[in-house]
Design a protein around this motif. Structure first.
Motif: not given
Length: 213
Positions: A99-104, A109-113, A204-209
């Motif tokens: 999910g984090l990879d999809i979000y990235a 930049a946000q994913a890297d942080a 998961v990606a949708d929630d991160l966004a």
């Protein structure tokens, strides 16, 4: 609560899960916590005011001391599990990292942080090296932490994470019962939400966004 199957030696169960995520995902067991009273966070987070998160001192794969305050200023994903679990923990962590990879892909930049953290609740077997191998099997982003039994217990209590060692089997192995929540935490350390690892990487990606600003 989840009872993970026993494994006598670390065999990197993450690999099989990463190769076959097409299997049905296990439902997450979510541990509910009480909310704070006056003075609780007013941000409209699902977990606003919940008593989740707090100081800890643990050890990373190289044996370096890591404190909760080291992550100040960063969003964080925090999951408690153990490396000898061949089903629930590898599945949950794999979904969270995918999910984090999809979000990235759209929020680099946000994913890297962001700092994803796996904390072992089985310090007797999960040495720094073992936790490091486990984390690396999922993502170079994932930070694996362990510690003494006292350090692990303090961290689990700070995050209202349940765990308990099961009975020893005839061959000396054992299972661990534990809660299965992947907490998304704000840069100031406040809890935001429990990520829906039971609904797959895209959820998961949708929630991160939705929650990372």
């Amino acid at each position: 609560m989840n009872r993970c199957a026993m494994t006598l030696a670390f065999k990197n169960p993450a690999v099989s899960v990463l190769r076959a995520l097409g299997v049905a995902l296990l439902p997450a067991c979510l541990l509910l916590t009480a909310c704070g009273g006056p003075g609780a966070a007013t941000v409209d987070y699902p977990l606003a005011g919940a008593k989740i998160g707090g100081p800890f001192t643990l050890i990373d794969k190289s044996g370096k001391t890591v404190r909760w305050s080291d992550f100040d200023g960063h969003y964080r994903i925090v999951y408690f599990g153990y490396t000898f679990c061949p089903d629930a923990c590898p599945t949950d962590v794999a979904v969270a990292m995918r999910g984090l990879d999809i979000y990235a892909k759209t929020h680099g930049a946000q994913a890297d942080a962001l700092r994803p953290i796996f904390i072992s609740i089985d310090p007797a077997r999960d040495t720094p090296q073992v936790v490091g191998q486990f984390a690396a099997a999922f993502s170079p982003r994932l930070i694996g932490l362990t510690g003494t039994p006292q350090q692990v217990d303090a961290a689990a209590k700070a995050f209202a994470a349940y765990y308990a060692r099961g009975k020893d089997s005839a061959d000396g192995g054992y299972l661990m019962d534990h809660s299965r929540s992947a907490f998304l935490m704000a840069p100031n350390g406040d809890p935001i939400t429990m990520l829906p690892v039971d609904r797959g990487p895209q959820a998961v990606a949708d929630d991160l966004a939705k929650w990372i600003k």
